[in-house]
Design a protein around this motif. Structure first.
Motif, PDB file in Angstrom:
ATOM      1  N   ALA A 171      -6.836   2.419 -11.412  1.00 40.88           N
ATOM      2  CA  ALA A 171      -7.204   1.050 -11.791  1.00 40.88           C
ATOM      3  C   ALA A 171      -5.994   0.127 -11.706  1.00 40.88           C
ATOM      4  CB  ALA A 171      -7.784   1.047 -13.209  1.00 40.88           C
ATOM      5  N   ILE A 172      -4.837   0.607 -12.203  1.00 39.15           N
ATOM      6  CA  ILE A 172      -3.616  -0.210 -12.109  1.00 39.15           C
ATOM      7  C   ILE A 172      -3.246  -0.444 -10.655  1.00 39.15           C
ATOM      8  CG2 ILE A 172      -1.145  -0.236 -12.608  1.00 39.15           C
ATOM      9  CD1 ILE A 172      -1.757   1.343 -15.165  1.00 39.15           C
ATOM     10  N   PHE A 173      -3.382   0.619  -9.854  1.00 39.19           N
ATOM     11  CA  PHE A 173      -3.088   0.493  -8.427  1.00 39.19           C
ATOM     12  C   PHE A 173      -4.003  -0.549  -7.781  1.00 39.19           C
ATOM     13  CE2 PHE A 173      -4.370   1.762  -4.153  1.00 39.19           C
ATOM     14  CZ  PHE A 173      -3.165   1.657  -3.469  1.00 39.19           C
ATOM     15  N   ALA A 174      -5.307  -0.459  -8.086  1.00 47.44           N
ATOM     16  CA  ALA A 174      -6.251  -1.411  -7.503  1.00 47.44           C
ATOM     17  C   ALA A 174      -5.934  -2.843  -7.938  1.00 47.44           C
ATOM     18  CB  ALA A 174      -7.686  -1.044  -7.897  1.00 47.44           C
ATOM     19  N   ALA A 175      -5.629  -3.002  -9.263  1.00 43.56           N
ATOM     20  CA  ALA A 175      -5.300  -4.348  -9.746  1.00 43.56           C
ATOM     21  C   ALA A 175      -4.020  -4.864  -9.098  1.00 43.56           C
ATOM     22  CB  ALA A 175      -5.158  -4.326 -11.270  1.00 43.56           C
ATOM     23  N   ALA A 176      -3.008  -3.991  -9.009  1.00 45.22           N
ATOM     24  CA  ALA A 176      -1.744  -4.408  -8.390  1.00 45.22           C
ATOM     25  C   ALA A 176      -1.929  -4.711  -6.914  1.00 45.22           C
ATOM     26  CB  ALA A 176      -0.687  -3.322  -8.578  1.00 45.22           C
ATOM     27  N   PHE A 177      -2.750  -3.891  -6.235  1.00 45.29           N
ATOM     28  CA  PHE A 177      -2.986  -4.142  -4.809  1.00 45.29           C
ATOM     29  C   PHE A 177      -3.752  -5.455  -4.612  1.00 45.29           C
ATOM     30  CE2 PHE A 177      -5.158  -3.549  -0.753  1.00 45.29           C
ATOM     31  CZ  PHE A 177      -4.092  -3.166   0.060  1.00 45.29           C
ATOM     32  N   LEU A 178      -4.746  -5.701  -5.494  1.00 48.14           N
ATOM     33  CA  LEU A 178      -5.480  -6.967  -5.406  1.00 48.14           C
ATOM     34  C   LEU A 178      -4.546  -8.142  -5.667  1.00 48.14           C
ATOM     35  CD1 LEU A 178      -8.126  -8.530  -5.139  1.00 48.14           C
ATOM     36  CD2 LEU A 178      -8.512  -8.152  -7.587  1.00 48.14           C
ATOM     37  N   PHE A 179      -3.695  -8.002  -6.685  1.00 45.53           N
ATOM     38  CA  PHE A 179      -2.730  -9.071  -6.959  1.00 45.53           C
ATOM     39  C   PHE A 179      -1.784  -9.266  -5.769  1.00 45.53           C
ATOM     40  CE2 PHE A 179       1.547 -10.213  -8.448  1.00 45.53           C
ATOM     41  CZ  PHE A 179       1.282 -11.452  -8.994  1.00 45.53           C
ATOM     42  N   SER A 180      -1.362  -8.157  -5.175  1.00 44.79           N
ATOM     43  CA  SER A 180      -0.478  -8.257  -4.008  1.00 44.79           C
ATOM     44  C   SER A 180      -1.183  -8.942  -2.852  1.00 44.79           C
ATOM     45  CB  SER A 180      -0.016  -6.861  -3.597  1.00 44.79           C
ATOM     46  OG  SER A 180       0.648  -6.216  -4.650  1.00 44.79           O
ATOM     47  N   TYR A 181      -2.461  -8.612  -2.678  1.00 42.38           N
ATOM     48  CA  TYR A 181      -3.228  -9.250  -1.609  1.00 42.38           C
ATOM     49  C   TYR A 181      -3.346 -10.754  -1.833  1.00 42.38           C
ATOM     50  CZ  TYR A 181      -7.257 -10.516   1.262  1.00 42.38           C
ATOM     51  OH  TYR A 181      -8.090 -11.145   2.150  1.00 42.38           O
ATOM     52  N   LEU A 182      -3.687 -11.126  -3.081  1.00 40.17           N
ATOM     53  CA  LEU A 182      -3.800 -12.554  -3.392  1.00 40.17           C
ATOM     54  C   LEU A 182      -2.446 -13.248  -3.261  1.00 40.17           C
ATOM     55  CD1 LEU A 182      -6.182 -12.388  -6.495  1.00 40.17           C
ATOM     56  CD2 LEU A 182      -6.779 -12.949  -4.118  1.00 40.17           C
ATOM     57  N   PHE A 205       0.833  -1.207   0.000  1.00 39.82           N
ATOM     58  CA  PHE A 205       0.000   0.000   0.000  1.00 39.82           C
ATOM     59  C   PHE A 205       0.867   1.256   0.000  1.00 39.82           C
ATOM     60  CE2 PHE A 205      -2.265   3.393   2.198  1.00 39.82           C
ATOM     61  CZ  PHE A 205      -3.423   3.472   1.443  1.00 39.82           C
ATOM     62  N   ILE A 206       1.890   1.286   0.843  1.00 36.75           N
ATOM     63  CA  ILE A 206       2.768   2.454   0.911  1.00 36.75           C
ATOM     64  C   ILE A 206       3.499   2.651  -0.414  1.00 36.75           C
ATOM     65  CG2 ILE A 206       4.835   3.383   2.020  1.00 36.75           C
ATOM     66  CD1 ILE A 206       3.907   2.066   4.609  1.00 36.75           C
ATOM     67  N   ILE A 207       4.006   1.534  -0.975  1.00 36.38           N
ATOM     68  CA  ILE A 207       4.744   1.629  -2.244  1.00 36.38           C
ATOM     69  C   ILE A 207       3.846   2.132  -3.366  1.00 36.38           C
ATOM     70  CG2 ILE A 207       5.889   0.275  -4.036  1.00 36.38           C
ATOM     71  CD1 ILE A 207       6.997  -1.496  -1.785  1.00 36.38           C
ATOM     72  N   PHE A 208       2.646   1.553  -3.488  1.00 35.85           N
ATOM     73  CA  PHE A 208       1.760   1.948  -4.576  1.00 35.85           C
ATOM     74  C   PHE A 208       1.204   3.362  -4.366  1.00 35.85           C
ATOM     75  CE2 PHE A 208       1.145  -2.760  -5.252  1.00 35.85           C
ATOM     76  CZ  PHE A 208       1.852  -2.780  -6.434  1.00 35.85           C
ATOM     77  N   ALA A 209       0.904   3.742  -3.108  1.00 39.65           N
ATOM     78  CA  ALA A 209       0.407   5.091  -2.856  1.00 39.65           C
ATOM     79  C   ALA A 209       1.466   6.130  -3.198  1.00 39.65           C
ATOM     80  CB  ALA A 209      -0.020   5.219  -1.393  1.00 39.65           C
ATOM     81  N   ALA A 210       2.703   5.884  -2.759  1.00 41.97           N
ATOM     82  CA  ALA A 210       3.791   6.809  -3.082  1.00 41.97           C
ATOM     83  C   ALA A 210       4.023   6.862  -4.592  1.00 41.97           C
ATOM     84  CB  ALA A 210       5.069   6.393  -2.358  1.00 41.97           C
ATOM     85  N   SER A 211       3.980   5.690  -5.245  1.00 41.46           N
ATOM     86  CA  SER A 211       4.169   5.658  -6.698  1.00 41.46           C
ATOM     87  C   SER A 211       3.061   6.422  -7.412  1.00 41.46           C
ATOM     88  CB  SER A 211       4.210   4.207  -7.179  1.00 41.46           C
ATOM     89  OG  SER A 211       5.257   3.494  -6.562  1.00 41.46           O
TER      90      SER A 211
END
Length: 487
Positions: A179-190, A14-20
């Motif tokens: 959308a990319i963030f959400a997809a990446a976060f979902l992938f990270s969660y899975l 979350f921190i990485i994607f939010a900062a990115s």
């Protein structure tokens, strides 16, 4: 809760994607603003060139002695023509900043006068003004004729379309990034679940193992590192279980050996104590009474001599047992059939004293590798036991023959039936069955223990069975032992 790997994964992603996302948004905004500035600057430069050319052409057609006065007279015409050519609102000012003419006063009403002030100072400047949706650029520059400033032109150009396009691009980039963030976060969660759930199961299983539950197993249908870790964990538990089983077996075997040792020492103590007590008792009585009573003296001396001989025989047997379990003599080729025949012939005289007979059958060519003296002792002990504990007026059968890769020697006699529990203990030192009706005086119960030690040394075995009034001892000796020494 934050100490779990799953939470650390999610928090880190979350921190990485939010900062990115924030950095990307700032970078895109800056790029678009720079691009817009370049577009506006180029457009205004072109606007200045075109308007300057028009003004110069106008001044060249009409020559006036005072260009400032002419600029004021031509202001309305120039503003109208430049408005048409540039598609912008135009205003003309004197060199002192007085408004000469404007195409639309309201277009300049919302603007400041910063660009105008810089134009009065001889500079070219523009300002960008946003009012709700429109994006207006106010551009002013001094008009120069032959190096002399004759007036000021000011433009109000609408860049709302460029602004809207830029804002639309920013919105699209923002939503695509979200959308990319959400997809990446979902992938990270899975991915974190895919990693942390089996790790949690491994941690739970290891906790159960530490609590003593070795029956736990982990089943993952995956071929990655976690699957290999689970397989290694299961194999480790299996090996630990096997090692614990071996340790328990060794413990039980040591306990059994300790029990045998204690029983052996108890039997040795008892067997040595009995003749010593008899010897000591008669010796003390003879010492006190002297040799006056000849009959008692003879009786006492007979008991002392008899018990001393039994004690001597017992010590000799113990020494033999110790020797058989420790010394390894070089082996040689021995004709087991001839050895069996010789022992039977030698034991026939003793069998006659016990009113028994020996029937011997031995095949020829029964070669084994071993110690002739020890093998002879083995046969003497077994046949002597059969003579002493068999019924009178019965026969003892001794047979030697090949049996696969072994030489099989069978000694059988007729006597009392012995229960299986008693038969299992026959090869223990000093053990003598209480069921036997005939016990030879002076026997110490070491013969079969010595026999078993000899059979074990030669890589063979000795076993006893009893049924229907018949006791059978079976000796097996391998025919393929190396001639260089014992096992």
């Amino acid at each position: 809760m934050i100490s779990t790997i799953k939470v650390k994964f999610l928090l880190g992603f979350f921190i990485i994607f939010a900062a990115s996302l924030l950095l990307l948004n700032l970078l895109v905004v800056r790029i678009i603003e720079t691009s817009n500035e370049n577009i506006i600057t180029e457009d205004l430069i072109g606007l200045k060139k075109n308007s300057s050319v028009y003004v110069k052409q106008t001044f060249m057609i009409n020559h006036y002695s005072n260009d400032e006065i002419y600029f004021g007279q031509m202001a309305q015409e120039m503003v109208a023509e430049l408005q048409h050519v540039s598609s912008s609102e135009v205003s003309a000012y004197s060199v002192k900043g007085e408004l000469l003419y404007t195409s639309d006063a309201s277009a300049f009403a919302a603007a400041g006068d910063e660009d105008l002030k810089q134009a009065l100072d001889g500079k070219t400047a523009y300002t960008l003004h946003y009012s709700d949706s429109p994006a207006m650029v106010y551009y002013a520059y001094p008009v120069m004729m032959d190096g002399k400033k004759v007036g000021i032109l000011r433009f109000a150009k609408d860049f709302s379309l460029l602004h809207e396009q830029s804002r639309h691009i920013l919105d699209v980039i923002f939503y695509v990034t979200i959308a990319i963030f959400a997809a990446a976060f979902l992938f990270s969660y899975l991915l974190s679940r895919h990693i942390t759930i089996p790790l949690g199961q491994l941690a739970k299983a290891s906790t159960e193992v530490t609590e003593g539950n070795l029956g736990v197993r982990i089943r993952f249908r995956r071929k990655d590192e976690i699957g290999k870790l689970a397989d290694n964990f299961n194999r480790m538990i299996e090996k630990i279980t096997m090692q614990i089983g071996r340790i328990e077996q060794d413990r039980d075997r040591l306990e059994e050996l300790n029990r045998h040792r204690k029983r052996f020492l108890d039997n040795v103590t008892h067997e040595l104590k009995t003749p010593l007590t008899t010897i000591l008792g008669y010796a003390e009585m003879i010492k006190d009474n002297g040799s006056g009573d000849e009959a008692f003296f003879d009786k006492g001396m007979n008991h002392i001599v008899g018990e001393s001989r039994r004690l001597h025989e017992m010590v000799v047997k113990l020494l033999e047992l110790s020797k058989e379990t420790s010394v390894r003599e070089p082996f040689e080729e021995v004709d087991a059939g001839r050895l069996v025949q010789d022992v039977c012939d030698g034991m026939a005289i003793k069998a006659e004293r016990y009113k028994k007979t020996i029937a011997c059958e031995a095949e020829a060519g029964l070669e084994v590798n071993g110690s002739p003296q020890k093998l002879r002792q083995l046969l003497i002990n077994v046949i002597d036991n059969a003579i002493k504990y068999g019924y009178a007026h019965t026969g003892i059968d001794v047979k030697a023959a090949r049996s696969g890769e072994d030489v099989r020697i069978v000694v059988a006699n007729q006597g009392e039936d012995i229960c299986s529990e008693e038969l299992e203990r026959w090869f223990e030192p000093f053990y003598r069955s209480d069921q036997r009706a005939f016990k030879e005086v002076g026997s110490c119960g070491l013969g079969l223990s010595i026999s078993k030690a000899i059979a074990d040394e030669h890589g063979g075995s000795i076993a006893v069975a009893g049924a229907d009034g018949r006791t059978t001892v079976v000796i097996r000796l391998p025919r393929g032992i190396s001639k260089e020494g014992g096992l």
